[in-house]
Motif scaffolding. Structure first.
Motif, PDB file in Angstrom:
ATOM      1  N   LEU A  98     -20.328   3.564  -8.564  1.00 18.03           N
ATOM      2  CA  LEU A  98     -20.848   3.615  -7.200  1.00 18.03           C
ATOM      3  C   LEU A  98     -19.850   3.051  -6.192  1.00 18.03           C
ATOM      4  O   LEU A  98     -19.786   3.526  -5.058  1.00 18.03           O
ATOM      5  CB  LEU A  98     -22.199   2.914  -7.112  1.00 18.03           C
ATOM      6  CG  LEU A  98     -23.337   3.613  -7.873  1.00 18.03           C
ATOM      7  CD1 LEU A  98     -24.636   2.862  -7.700  1.00 18.03           C
ATOM      8  CD2 LEU A  98     -23.497   5.050  -7.449  1.00 18.03           C
ATOM      9  N   GLU A  99     -19.061   2.072  -6.598  1.00 25.51           N
ATOM     10  CA  GLU A  99     -17.997   1.582  -5.714  1.00 25.51           C
ATOM     11  C   GLU A  99     -16.954   2.679  -5.485  1.00 25.51           C
ATOM     12  O   GLU A  99     -16.473   2.865  -4.368  1.00 25.51           O
ATOM     13  CB  GLU A  99     -17.363   0.321  -6.289  1.00 25.51           C
ATOM     14  CG  GLU A  99     -18.272  -0.889  -6.183  1.00 25.51           C
ATOM     15  CD  GLU A  99     -17.816  -2.080  -7.015  1.00 25.51           C
ATOM     16  OE1 GLU A  99     -16.694  -2.058  -7.573  1.00 25.51           O
ATOM     17  OE2 GLU A  99     -18.600  -3.043  -7.119  1.00 25.51           O
ATOM     18  N   GLY A 100     -16.629   3.412  -6.551  1.00 26.36           N
ATOM     19  CA  GLY A 100     -15.713   4.544  -6.404  1.00 26.36           C
ATOM     20  C   GLY A 100     -16.290   5.624  -5.511  1.00 26.36           C
ATOM     21  O   GLY A 100     -15.582   6.216  -4.689  1.00 26.36           O
ATOM     22  N   GLN A 101     -17.575   5.878  -5.648  1.00 26.64           N
ATOM     23  CA  GLN A 101     -18.230   6.869  -4.809  1.00 26.64           C
ATOM     24  C   GLN A 101     -18.225   6.424  -3.354  1.00 26.64           C
ATOM     25  O   GLN A 101     -18.065   7.255  -2.451  1.00 26.64           O
ATOM     26  CB  GLN A 101     -19.658   7.110  -5.295  1.00 26.64           C
ATOM     27  CG  GLN A 101     -20.301   8.328  -4.678  1.00 26.64           C
ATOM     28  CD  GLN A 101     -21.623   8.672  -5.341  1.00 26.64           C
ATOM     29  OE1 GLN A 101     -22.109   7.973  -6.239  1.00 26.64           O
ATOM     30  NE2 GLN A 101     -22.218   9.759  -4.899  1.00 26.64           N
ATOM     31  N   SER A 102     -18.344   5.141  -3.109  1.00 30.42           N
ATOM     32  CA  SER A 102     -18.274   4.624  -1.743  1.00 30.42           C
ATOM     33  C   SER A 102     -16.911   4.936  -1.127  1.00 30.42           C
ATOM     34  O   SER A 102     -16.820   5.342   0.032  1.00 30.42           O
ATOM     35  CB  SER A 102     -18.538   3.117  -1.745  1.00 30.42           C
ATOM     36  OG  SER A 102     -18.416   2.595  -0.447  1.00 30.42           O
ATOM     37  N   GLY A 103     -15.864   4.769  -1.914  1.00 27.20           N
ATOM     38  CA  GLY A 103     -14.523   5.113  -1.441  1.00 27.20           C
ATOM     39  C   GLY A 103     -14.382   6.600  -1.160  1.00 27.20           C
ATOM     40  O   GLY A 103     -13.768   7.000  -0.162  1.00 27.20           O
ATOM     41  N   GLN A 104     -14.958   7.428  -2.016  1.00 27.12           N
ATOM     42  CA  GLN A 104     -14.905   8.878  -1.809  1.00 27.12           C
ATOM     43  C   GLN A 104     -15.661   9.269  -0.550  1.00 27.12           C
ATOM     44  O   GLN A 104     -15.216  10.137   0.213  1.00 27.12           O
ATOM     45  CB  GLN A 104     -15.489   9.610  -3.016  1.00 27.12           C
ATOM     46  CG  GLN A 104     -14.657   9.487  -4.261  1.00 27.12           C
ATOM     47  CD  GLN A 104     -15.368  10.042  -5.491  1.00 27.12           C
ATOM     48  OE1 GLN A 104     -16.605  10.128  -5.533  1.00 27.12           O
ATOM     49  NE2 GLN A 104     -14.599  10.398  -6.497  1.00 27.12           N
ATOM     50  N   ILE A 105     -16.805   8.645  -0.313  1.00 21.49           N
ATOM     51  CA  ILE A 105     -17.570   8.936   0.900  1.00 21.49           C
ATOM     52  C   ILE A 105     -16.773   8.520   2.124  1.00 21.49           C
ATOM     53  O   ILE A 105     -16.702   9.267   3.113  1.00 21.49           O
ATOM     54  CB  ILE A 105     -18.950   8.233   0.870  1.00 21.49           C
ATOM     55  CG1 ILE A 105     -19.851   8.912  -0.168  1.00 21.49           C
ATOM     56  CG2 ILE A 105     -19.610   8.253   2.246  1.00 21.49           C
ATOM     57  CD1 ILE A 105     -21.160   8.191  -0.407  1.00 21.49           C
ATOM     58  N   ALA A 106     -16.148   7.358   2.071  1.00 24.01           N
ATOM     59  CA  ALA A 106     -15.334   6.891   3.203  1.00 24.01           C
ATOM     60  C   ALA A 106     -14.207   7.873   3.503  1.00 24.01           C
ATOM     61  O   ALA A 106     -13.954   8.209   4.668  1.00 24.01           O
ATOM     62  CB  ALA A 106     -14.772   5.499   2.923  1.00 24.01           C
ATOM     63  N   GLU A 107     -13.549   8.371   2.460  1.00 27.91           N
ATOM     64  CA  GLU A 107     -12.473   9.360   2.653  1.00 27.91           C
ATOM     65  C   GLU A 107     -13.014  10.648   3.262  1.00 27.91           C
ATOM     66  O   GLU A 107     -12.417  11.202   4.184  1.00 27.91           O
ATOM     67  CB  GLU A 107     -11.792   9.672   1.324  1.00 27.91           C
ATOM     68  CG  GLU A 107     -10.913   8.576   0.799  1.00 27.91           C
ATOM     69  CD  GLU A 107     -10.332   8.901  -0.573  1.00 27.91           C
ATOM     70  OE1 GLU A 107     -10.217  10.102  -0.917  1.00 27.91           O
ATOM     71  OE2 GLU A 107      -9.995   7.952  -1.298  1.00 27.91           O
ATOM     72  N   TYR A 130     -27.478  -1.370  -9.492  1.00 24.53           N
ATOM     73  CA  TYR A 130     -27.540   0.003  -8.989  1.00 24.53           C
ATOM     74  C   TYR A 130     -28.111   0.023  -7.571  1.00 24.53           C
ATOM     75  O   TYR A 130     -27.575   0.670  -6.674  1.00 24.53           O
ATOM     76  CB  TYR A 130     -28.373   0.908  -9.911  1.00 24.53           C
ATOM     77  CG  TYR A 130     -28.477   2.292  -9.339  1.00 24.53           C
ATOM     78  CD1 TYR A 130     -27.458   3.210  -9.528  1.00 24.53           C
ATOM     79  CD2 TYR A 130     -29.561   2.661  -8.544  1.00 24.53           C
ATOM     80  CE1 TYR A 130     -27.520   4.472  -8.959  1.00 24.53           C
ATOM     81  CE2 TYR A 130     -29.626   3.909  -7.969  1.00 24.53           C
ATOM     82  CZ  TYR A 130     -28.607   4.810  -8.177  1.00 24.53           C
ATOM     83  OH  TYR A 130     -28.653   6.050  -7.583  1.00 24.53           O
ATOM     84  N   THR A 131     -29.211  -0.673  -7.362  1.00 18.50           N
ATOM     85  CA  THR A 131     -29.870  -0.696  -6.054  1.00 18.50           C
ATOM     86  C   THR A 131     -28.937  -1.219  -4.971  1.00 18.50           C
ATOM     87  O   THR A 131     -28.828  -0.613  -3.896  1.00 18.50           O
ATOM     88  CB  THR A 131     -31.154  -1.551  -6.107  1.00 18.50           C
ATOM     89  OG1 THR A 131     -32.029  -0.995  -7.096  1.00 18.50           O
ATOM     90  CG2 THR A 131     -31.857  -1.595  -4.767  1.00 18.50           C
ATOM     91  N   GLU A 132     -28.257  -2.311  -5.253  1.00 16.70           N
ATOM     92  CA  GLU A 132     -27.331  -2.883  -4.264  1.00 16.70           C
ATOM     93  C   GLU A 132     -26.223  -1.900  -3.914  1.00 16.70           C
ATOM     94  O   GLU A 132     -25.918  -1.688  -2.731  1.00 16.70           O
ATOM     95  CB  GLU A 132     -26.729  -4.188  -4.798  1.00 16.70           C
ATOM     96  CG  GLU A 132     -27.727  -5.321  -4.902  1.00 16.70           C
ATOM     97  CD  GLU A 132     -27.210  -6.498  -5.714  1.00 16.70           C
ATOM     98  OE1 GLU A 132     -26.041  -6.476  -6.164  1.00 16.70           O
ATOM     99  OE2 GLU A 132     -27.990  -7.462  -5.894  1.00 16.70           O
ATOM    100  N   ARG A 133     -25.614  -1.300  -4.927  1.00 12.93           N
ATOM    101  CA  ARG A 133     -24.497  -0.373  -4.672  1.00 12.93           C
ATOM    102  C   ARG A 133     -24.995   0.906  -3.993  1.00 12.93           C
ATOM    103  O   ARG A 133     -24.338   1.453  -3.125  1.00 12.93           O
ATOM    104  CB  ARG A 133     -23.762  -0.026  -5.965  1.00 12.93           C
ATOM    105  CG  ARG A 133     -23.107  -1.174  -6.714  1.00 12.93           C
ATOM    106  CD  ARG A 133     -22.226  -2.035  -5.857  1.00 12.93           C
ATOM    107  NE  ARG A 133     -21.386  -2.947  -6.600  1.00 12.93           N
ATOM    108  CZ  ARG A 133     -21.772  -4.066  -7.203  1.00 12.93           C
ATOM    109  NH1 ARG A 133     -23.039  -4.419  -7.207  1.00 12.93           N
ATOM    110  NH2 ARG A 133     -20.904  -4.837  -7.818  1.00 12.93           N
ATOM    111  N   PHE A 134     -26.187   1.372  -4.396  1.00  9.45           N
ATOM    112  CA  PHE A 134     -26.749   2.568  -3.782  1.00  9.45           C
ATOM    113  C   PHE A 134     -27.013   2.330  -2.294  1.00  9.45           C
ATOM    114  O   PHE A 134     -26.723   3.180  -1.450  1.00  9.45           O
ATOM    115  CB  PHE A 134     -28.029   3.000  -4.500  1.00  9.45           C
ATOM    116  CG  PHE A 134     -28.731   4.144  -3.825  1.00  9.45           C
ATOM    117  CD1 PHE A 134     -28.199   5.416  -3.839  1.00  9.45           C
ATOM    118  CD2 PHE A 134     -29.933   3.938  -3.159  1.00  9.45           C
ATOM    119  CE1 PHE A 134     -28.833   6.468  -3.197  1.00  9.45           C
ATOM    120  CE2 PHE A 134     -30.579   4.982  -2.524  1.00  9.45           C
ATOM    121  CZ  PHE A 134     -30.028   6.259  -2.545  1.00  9.45           C
ATOM    122  N   MET A 135     -27.553   1.168  -1.972  1.00 10.22           N
ATOM    123  CA  MET A 135     -27.835   0.872  -0.566  1.00 10.22           C
ATOM    124  C   MET A 135     -26.545   0.771   0.261  1.00 10.22           C
ATOM    125  O   MET A 135     -26.552   1.071   1.455  1.00 10.22           O
ATOM    126  CB  MET A 135     -28.698  -0.377  -0.432  1.00 10.22           C
ATOM    127  CG  MET A 135     -30.142  -0.159  -0.887  1.00 10.22           C
ATOM    128  SD  MET A 135     -30.951   1.293  -0.148  1.00 10.22           S
ATOM    129  CE  MET A 135     -30.988   0.836   1.584  1.00 10.22           C
TER     130      MET A 135
END
Length: 188
Positions: free
Chosen positions: A66-75, A122-127
């Motif tokens: 989910l941290e990686g997905q956060s980076g992908q969303i930011a990009e 999961y909840t923290e990273r999802f939020m």
């Protein structure tokens, strides 16, 4: 016997990389530690200096995914906005490569059965992801968090359905319908 500096960190990273691919591709329950360690090029005994249990490995893999997905969303947001992020998420390439894709779409039913510590991570990273998307919505959006939650529900559900059906033509239609629905949600 002493090993060079950084070897333990490299082994841990390799275990997590292999485990994440196996968990997303085959499922958490269907993935055994022996296959992870073998594919990582390590012995079974090398697992426990890195992780207390399989549950701890799952928790760390979910957090990292989910941290990686956060980076992908930011990009995606920086280069093309929410529409580009939606199109990338609901692509044939993402559908066809679950082992390298979204952990949520691949693992939600199993994450729901994991220990509370894993569900909390999961909840923290999802939020964090929800907050990223809600911050990128048009300023006149009345309920940004609710809209972002709807976008994620639409994207994840569409990807899961597209992966589950038999036949590429129907699967492609599901991806397209999901993308249309998600784009409609983000309109002011």
């Amino acid at each position: 016997m002493r090993y060079e500096k950084g070897r333990k960190d490299a082994s841990r990273s390799r275990i997590m990389e292999v485990a994440a691919d196996h968990f997303r591709g085959d499922g958490i329950a269907a993935t055994g530690l022996a296959s992870i360690m073998s594919d990582a090029g390590l012995t079974n005994g090398a697992f426990y200096p890195h992780f207390q249990s399989k549950a701890a490995l799952v928790r760390e893999c979910v957090a990292a995914a989910l941290e990686g997905q956060s980076g992908q969303i930011a990009e995606a947001l920086a280069s093309g906005g929410l529409t580009m992020a939606i199109d990338a998420y609901l692509s044939g390439a993402h559908r066809d490569n679950p082992e390298k894709g979204c952990a949520s779409a691949a693992l939600l039913p199993e994450i729901a059965r994991e220990p509370s510590e894993t569900r909390q991570v999961y909840t923290e990273r999802f939020m964090t992801l929800v907050n990223q998307v809600s911050a990128a919505l048009p300023p006149q959006t009345k309920n940004p968090e609710g809209t972002a939650l709807g976008v994620f529900a639409t994207l994840i559900g569409a990807l899961q359905l597209a992966r589950a059906v038999d036949g590429t033509e129907l699967s492609d239609r599901i991806l397209a319908a999901g993308a249309d629905a998600a784009r409609a949600l983000i309109q002011p």
